[in-house]
Design a protein around this motif. Sequence first.
Motif, PDB file in Angstrom:
ATOM      1  N   ALA A   1      13.282  -0.290  -9.172  1.00  0.00           N
ATOM      2  CA  ALA A   1      12.562  -0.287  -7.897  1.00  0.00           C
ATOM      3  C   ALA A   1      12.319  -1.711  -7.441  1.00  0.00           C
ATOM      4  O   ALA A   1      12.277  -2.636  -8.262  1.00  0.00           O
ATOM      5  N   ALA A   2      12.170  -1.845  -6.146  1.00  0.00           N
ATOM      6  CA  ALA A   2      11.845  -3.161  -5.594  1.00  0.00           C
ATOM      7  C   ALA A   2      11.090  -3.009  -4.288  1.00  0.00           C
ATOM      8  O   ALA A   2      11.220  -2.000  -3.577  1.00  0.00           O
ATOM      9  N   LEU A   3      10.294  -4.026  -4.009  1.00  0.00           N
ATOM     10  CA  LEU A   3       9.576  -4.137  -2.735  1.00  0.00           C
ATOM     11  C   LEU A   3      10.017  -5.443  -2.089  1.00  0.00           C
ATOM     12  O   LEU A   3      10.028  -6.485  -2.747  1.00  0.00           O
TER      13      LEU A   3
ATOM     14  N   VAL B   1      10.838  -0.535   0.515  1.00  0.00           N
ATOM     15  CA  VAL B   1      10.818  -0.179  -0.901  1.00  0.00           C
ATOM     16  C   VAL B   1      12.168   0.463  -1.214  1.00  0.00           C
ATOM     17  O   VAL B   1      12.572   1.424  -0.542  1.00  0.00           O
ATOM     18  N   ALA B   2      12.856  -0.091  -2.196  1.00  0.00           N
ATOM     19  CA  ALA B   2      14.132   0.476  -2.620  1.00  0.00           C
ATOM     20  C   ALA B   2      13.968   1.036  -4.023  1.00  0.00           C
ATOM     21  O   ALA B   2      13.443   0.367  -4.921  1.00  0.00           O
ATOM     22  N   THR B   3      14.394   2.297  -4.184  1.00  0.00           N
ATOM     23  CA  THR B   3      14.376   2.944  -5.505  1.00  0.00           C
ATOM     24  C   THR B   3      15.645   3.788  -5.622  1.00  0.00           C
ATOM     25  O   THR B   3      16.453   3.818  -4.673  1.00  0.00           O
ATOM     26  N   GLY B   4      15.785   4.472  -6.728  1.00  0.00           N
ATOM     27  CA  GLY B   4      16.911   5.370  -6.878  1.00  0.00           C
ATOM     28  C   GLY B   4      16.915   6.461  -5.818  1.00  0.00           C
ATOM     29  O   GLY B   4      17.964   6.999  -5.450  1.00  0.00           O
ATOM     30  N   GLU B   5      15.736   6.781  -5.293  1.00  0.00           N
ATOM     31  CA  GLU B   5      15.619   7.798  -4.238  1.00  0.00           C
ATOM     32  C   GLU B   5      16.209   7.351  -2.911  1.00  0.00           C
ATOM     33  O   GLU B   5      16.532   8.177  -2.064  1.00  0.00           O
TER      34      GLU B   5
ATOM     35  N   GLU C   1       3.377   5.419  -0.755  1.00  0.00           N
ATOM     36  CA  GLU C   1       3.784   6.587  -1.534  1.00  0.00           C
ATOM     37  C   GLU C   1       5.071   6.309  -2.305  1.00  0.00           C
ATOM     38  O   GLU C   1       5.240   6.753  -3.448  1.00  0.00           O
ATOM     39  N   ALA C   2       5.980   5.575  -1.668  1.00  0.00           N
ATOM     40  CA  ALA C   2       7.223   5.198  -2.361  1.00  0.00           C
ATOM     41  C   ALA C   2       6.907   4.324  -3.566  1.00  0.00           C
ATOM     42  O   ALA C   2       7.496   4.488  -4.651  1.00  0.00           O
ATOM     43  N   LEU C   3       5.967   3.398  -3.384  1.00  0.00           N
ATOM     44  CA  LEU C   3       5.554   2.548  -4.513  1.00  0.00           C
ATOM     45  C   LEU C   3       4.940   3.404  -5.613  1.00  0.00           C
ATOM     46  O   LEU C   3       5.205   3.208  -6.805  1.00  0.00           O
TER      47      LEU C   3
ATOM     48  N   GLY D   1       6.004   4.325  -9.579  1.00  0.00           N
ATOM     49  CA  GLY D   1       5.154   4.046 -10.734  1.00  0.00           C
ATOM     50  C   GLY D   1       4.035   3.056 -10.481  1.00  0.00           C
ATOM     51  O   GLY D   1       3.219   2.788 -11.365  1.00  0.00           O
ATOM     52  N   CYS D   2       3.979   2.509  -9.285  1.00  0.00           N
ATOM     53  CA  CYS D   2       2.947   1.499  -8.978  1.00  0.00           C
ATOM     54  C   CYS D   2       1.688   2.216  -8.514  1.00  0.00           C
ATOM     55  O   CYS D   2       1.647   2.774  -7.414  1.00  0.00           O
ATOM     56  N   ARG D   3       0.664   2.221  -9.362  1.00  0.00           N
ATOM     57  CA  ARG D   3      -0.533   3.016  -9.090  1.00  0.00           C
ATOM     58  C   ARG D   3      -1.703   2.198  -8.534  1.00  0.00           C
ATOM     59  O   ARG D   3      -2.830   2.666  -8.478  1.00  0.00           O
ATOM     60  N   LEU D   4      -1.468   0.994  -8.128  1.00  0.00           N
ATOM     61  CA  LEU D   4      -2.544   0.150  -7.590  1.00  0.00           C
ATOM     62  C   LEU D   4      -3.102   0.752  -6.303  1.00  0.00           C
ATOM     63  O   LEU D   4      -2.353   1.258  -5.471  1.00  0.00           O
TER      64      LEU D   4
END
Lengths: 605, 605
Positions: A481-483, A520-524, A554-556, A560-563
């Motif tokens: 993942a990346a932001l 936000v880039a993820t596998g999704e 929500e993407a974050l 896995g980013c729960r901040l």
Amino acid sequence: MPDFERTPLHEVTRELAATARGEIPATLVVRGGTLVSVTSGEILPNMSVAVQGSRIAYVGSDASHTVGDETRVVEAEGRYIAPGFLDGHCHIESSQITVTQFARAVLPLGTTGGFFDAHEITNVLGLRGLRLMVAEARTTPLAAYMQAASCVPSTSTALETPGAVIGPEEVAEALRWGEDVIALGEVMNFPGVVFGDEKMQGEISAALRAGKIADGHFAWPPDDWRLAAYAASGITGCHEGTTPKDTAWRLRQGMYAKLRRGSAWHDVEATIRAHTELGLDPRHIVLVTDDRSPESLVEEGHLNFVVRHAIQQGVRPVTAFQMATLNAAERFGVWRDVGSVTPARYADIILLDGNLSDVNVSLTIAAGEVVAEEGRMTADLPAFEYPDYALSTVKLRYEISEETFDVRAPSENGRVRARTIRVVENHVETKEEWAELPVENGLVRLDPGQDVAKICVIERHGKTGEHLTGFVVGLGFDGPAALATTVAHDSHNLMVMGNSEEMMARAARAVADEGGGVAVATGEGLTLLTLPVAGLMSPEPYEEVAERSKAIGEALLRAGCRLNYAFMTLSLLALVVLPELHVSDKGLVGVNERGFGFVDLIEGD
Amino acid sequence: MPDFERTPLHEVTRELAATARGEIPATLVVRGGTLVSVTSGEILPNMSVAVQGSRIAYVGSDASHTVGDETRVVEAEGRYIAPGFLDGHCHIESSQITVTQFARAVLPLGTTGGFFDAHEITNVLGLRGLRLMVAEARTTPLAAYMQAASCVPSTSTALETPGAVIGPEEVAEALRWGEDVIALGEVMNFPGVVFGDEKMQGEISAALRAGKIADGHFAWPPDDWRLAAYAASGITGCHEGTTPKDTAWRLRQGMYAKLRRGSAWHDVEATIRAHTELGLDPRHIVLVTDDRSPESLVEEGHLNFVVRHAIQQGVRPVTAFQMATLNAAERFGVWRDVGSVTPARYADIILLDGNLSDVNVSLTIAAGEVVAEEGRMTADLPAFEYPDYALSTVKLRYEISEETFDVRAPSENGRVRARTIRVVENHVETKEEWAELPVENGLVRLDPGQDVAKICVIERHGKTGEHLTGFVVGLGFDGPAALATTVAHDSHNLMVMGNSEEMMARAARAVADEGGGVAVATGEGLTLLTLPVAGLMSPEPYEEVAERSKAIGEALLRAGCRLNYAFMTLSLLALVVLPELHVSDKGLVGVNERGFGFVDLIEGD
């Protein structure tokens, strides 16, 4: 469409007095409510208010003599009448919406004005950017007092690369634009001030010479000579306190203590105890938001939320209202225009239902017009057109690839100890930590077993094209993942963080292609928030921006980013004036007892 | 001799910060006292203050790093450290001494500055007079903020004859003289303001346009629309309240409530109850003296006396100190320069011995210099030379004789009912009463069986030469006696009152021969206080003026006049803006619901 014009008092005293006498009908009357009198500290039943144009002409027990055929009468029976809230320190750009959309968002919540430091856009566009914000603010119903940004860049061009540089001459120029340009914005280079940096001292002198206020940002412990040196330099307010002791010492040094509850800066709970537990006089305490994300405006609110929160900490309701109205007005010397429901002031008035401590705003009057009811705007605001130069601000000097994020190691293989930035949830500051990371082929690699990601800042103003990659701890990503974001306080370069170079490149390119924003880039796949104005703000309706900003969060979260309000916190990781460790396009920057400076990324390098 | 220069903050922030850092030695350090922190509302033990030049560089627990070989160190162990008192509304001329002598009198008492309305000398000499006061004030150690007089004359030249007339243009001119000309002085023609008088509204506009404060004087009941109309006109402070309700409504209308304890205006005891009993927020309450006689400065004190008095009414000590320091500074927008012992402010600091509630000032620092210790000045002040035009202001157009005081009756003999002014002890206002008096040969005579005396105001500025004689009740003279004075608020014509035309003529001639002053004539002889400056002030040492002023009071007492500080009260009998009845050179003036106007002296005349 009403023009929301705010008329200088000296032009209308005769009409106001004639209205109070009953010789000219009021334009608006609020009838028979319970007044939150912030000037006397009382809750007064059965009070009415008569308005003439943009200002209040009469406050008292019977306004019937001011009502004419054309007078709009608002019934306030069973409701509270209070002054509209004033935000004592706020960056509108942090809500990622334009001033017009910000006004649409906060007016229904009871905020009718504030003291805005547009230092985000100033970092991108210089005085031209500030000028746009001032011009747009003047078209809204808000009592918007703007500040001339002091720290552009936040430290110096030796440590970071902004889109523009502001110095004493630019400050002096901006402070001549009008009475609504009211102060020198938060002087964040506090070590510079304390140790006599000539640019900082020169800007303060320029502001004081112009008769204006100088606002502060001081992040060292408060109880030695350093805060005194800062105050001795003429700075009279600060919102960086995080403890009751911070509050107390600011007050003792003759500064206003601004207690902050941003989306992700939860300082009030601790800082308010200087009043609720230590008993300090609240008159110089001001509630501020500093930065609030668009979705937190929708989900939590603005100052209505902060005032309610302060009451929940044990502040008397009328005192909490003072902290968000009169105190802010007095801090900036505009108490004769705003901050109370009293004659001669602008008619910025809110009605509240239920208990006062609920802070349930149901109607908002700004500049004498009813602009919002039951949480929705009832007045239309004119559209503001941004010029091209404000809409094309992402100027990269090369194509971003996965290799952009390489971190060279001093050896070809083995392990290194790397200095990392630990994210602290709900606070602006970070902690410095060390991580041991593997090296392969001369490059430092991430270790899937540790919550360490890369963070890279890429100059995006078309200047140097430099970039630097470091490490951040605490993002929590549990898959690739990346932001990427052009909202990267305060130089607002392109900041990218993630645990996958592929995702980082994808997110960064998406943001660049849009001319600014957050991705936000993820596998999704990719989640995108486009921010075309200076790479910071969207002119779209705030409700839509809030939705998209929420989608980013929500993407974050899914990554896995729960901040809490993660983006707000992450967007500060390049703000090098905060303790303890941050990253710029030029290097890793730390704060020590004497000021800011580069520190090594890799131990022994 | 120190020059007591007060340096603008923007010129010295670098030096102040360097002093706080310990790089430049402080000029003065106050070491280890208990700080009255008016900004935080705390009493803080073991605090030290470092001063550089005229300003404070450091406040904290240890100033030892700022002490150099040349630093003067004042030990404060066992003592309180507090900001010097600021008088929120004061006419220096009422103390019958020049500004320099006033400074000598009040600095040892802890008053280091104030907001002075020199409208007495302005009534005699116009802007030239105000200019002299501003120039003289600048030579003293006081933080003296002057105001441009608004009501010269107090009403209009149709009702009274002053030595000069001030209008909007003169106000605008005076407000350009410097930042120390800070406000439009008390706008006493409150009916004029409320009913839209163009001169009053024009002066207020001029002040607001210049960014200055407009100060007030409102004497009607506070709880109808009239006070709101006054506040809607832009006036933000008033010291004429006499009841708790007056205080409350001023605060509710967004005005500062100034609670007055002059020598003979004992308002605090009642007005403070809005705070001590009703619980209203004290932040907009300011303690003021308005007028204090020279002997009351010596016998009772100045603001030290008023602060002690407020504490005795039940105000917390730190709150009472705020009312005489920070609150006044905030009211006039100069809280960044004065009103607290905090960095960057002027070093106007007092030390107090004993309990704080004793308000026992033992040392005074002004503009960074120790100027007084143990009740005596330790610093010399330069002499100020008044020009000739200020020293020859009594210009009568005819010789005064006993016939000057004749009052014609509508009939040759019999009795008439005459409207009389009833003196009210310890208050500024009067009451209207009717007296039946005998007529002989077409003239109204006094009746030895009633405490009715004649009162005559004779134009003395060389304009019309007109005079008018009326009647006053309550002087208490038990033998032939008269008082004559060129201190006759506010037009300061020659006012004479007594029960014997012979004594009246004798006293009046004595005053005229001296070029101004006060005289009491009785069978014992003449008691004289010479006031050569504008007929209002003496340049002699204040101690001597106090002695002579006290002798005037004693002569009045021996003549049977038992009023507390009788002269102060009697000198207001020509102040036609006060309720209910007063006398001018042109007639008997009353106040009604719509304003001021002449009323008949003799019923049916």
